[in-house]
Design an enzyme around this catalytic site. Structure first.
Site: not given
Lengths: 303, 303
Positions: B22-23
């Site tokens: 996840v960014e």
């Protein structure tokens, strides 16, 4: 007028047939008998003619802001002599619902609505909270401030309330969400109504919609088009519903109410519904008959 | 904790996998970051760790009572440094909806809601009526009294309004029913929310329900779970939604919002939802992960 759906316009022949087959006329009030505070033309003569022919007359109204007693006064102020027991208002229906379902006397009823509901509930022997008394109260959204509600409230009755506020919404919501088994009763769900002569205003459907929105629950509806009130009328008259005719100005309350109960139905155009509404392809509620105004029953007979 | 539906509890291994894939983390605020006016334990360290790892952070809130500016102040008062452009409130979403759909500048917007909506609409260049200014107005239900409304109102925006009254309900209803093409926009439809630390209060869903009840129309919803706000986030980050994780305390807004958009989802139990709610056989919304509180992300990493 053209034929719309399965409905027929009243003509002299059909009026005679209607009067011969019907023994009780059920009238909606607002948009049928009066509009706001004005009597609709020809109503007194029509009621007189029906009474002279031995027809039973009942006024069935979804307006919960008045009690039957207050309604009788309104009839009198307009020059019509009507007794309290000819009036079935949704405020009375709410009280009768609690009575016939043996709502425990030691439990309280919270009211989001006006004087009429309180008066009928108290007359039926129930202890009420809320109503006009809570009209000026403010909810305090402060940290560590607990909004307290009465845990003995076993029913919330919601009707039209022109003094609606966040306090009442929170009170009713807390009772329904937190008091085990608490009933949620709506007098009716009319979207709008002619609260004044000149225009429509949000009806009980607006206030009921708010409580549905905060509780995600659907109410028990005691007014039209629910057939709850019909049980009383049946007991009162001992007549088959096929010998009754519901006269109203709304398709989704009056006419549907009449049809749900098996009555004949007559739509008048002195209220919220127009001939175009009736003819609308999206409309699927068709009364047996329609006509401009109640007094056509009188005039078409040539009396 | 047991596995519920298709959801899995966070464990040290899954936290690592989550952080690797996840960014951008999208956080709901109330019940996740704070509860009422209290910061939830461990939040500052968790946000700090995520920022240190280069993760993008956005706060996505359905509460429309505040503007982004007012939200930034609230974050600061709780000791969190957050910039306005990291905040996506439903008040901002309402303004952006009108802007992106080219709502005509010469038309007005009637607001049933609080300061946050007015502030965002005005910041976006729209002319507003209603809001707090109409909080003390009373509708006069007198015969021959006409309630006048502005025919140039082209949109009614409805959100939580603790100063709701019959005047505003009539004003909004008239605009939607009588102004041709008038839009009906809801910031969100949350049934209840933790407006105070100690209990839940009726949310925007209550006020929106009232206008649905009087207009018989359904609103355009711009807050969660509608994906409208996601379009902005996508434009802002240029990231696939599979690289975003929505963290929230509500199944039917936060988690559904994340899932509708294709994000990963993490449910926390510091707000309105309990593990039992998640496990309820009637529940059909299952996040990818669930955990007690946001700071588990930090603690499970062993940092």
């Amino acid at each position: 007028m053209e034929c719309s759906g399965e409905s027929r316009a009243l003509f002299p022949g059909s009026v005679k047939a209607l009067l011969d087959s019907v023994e009780a006329f059920l009238f909606d009030c607002d948009g049928v008998i009066w509009k706001g505070d004005k009597l609709i033309e020809g109503v007194p003569q029509t009621l007189e003619m029906l009474r002279a022919r031995g027809k039973k007359i009942v006024f069935v109204t979804n307006n919960s802001t008045k009690s039957r007693k207050q309604y009788a006064k309104k009839f009198h102020s307009l020059g019509l002599v009507v007794s309290e027991d000819e009036i079935f208002s949704s405020s009375f229906a709410a009280a009768m619902f609690l009575k016939t379902t043996d709502f425990p006397r030691e439990k309280k009823v919270y009211v989001i609505g006006e004087e009429g509901i309180l008066e009928e509930l108290q007359l039926a022997g129930f202890t009420c909270l809320g109503g006009p008394e809570d009209g000026d109260k403010r909810a305090q959204l402060k940290p560590n401030c607990l909004f307290e509600h009465d845990a003995t409230v076993g029913a919330v009755v919601v009707g039209l309330d022109q003094y609606i506020n966040y306090y009442k919404l929170q009170y009713g919501t807390l009772c329904i969400r937190e008091n085990p088994g608490c009933l949620y009763i709506a007098t009716n769900r009319d979207a709008v109504g002619h609260m004044t002569d000149l225009q429509e205003w949000p009806g009980a459907g607006c206030i009921v919609g708010a409580i549905c929105g905060s509780t995600k629950k659907e109410p028990i509806v005691v007014g039209k088009p629910s057939t709850f009130m019909m049980d009383f009328l049946l007991q009162k008259f001992q007549l088959p519903t096929s010998k009754m005719c519901m006269v109203g100005d709304r398709l989704d309350t009056d006419i549907l109410f009449g049809q749900n109960a098996g009555c004949k139905t007559l739509l008048v155009f002195t209220g919220v519904t127009t001939l175009s509404d009736l003819q609308d392809p999206l409309n699927n509620i068709h009364p047996d008959y329609y006509t401009s105004k109640v007094s056509d029953i009188f005039e078409l007979l040539g009396q």
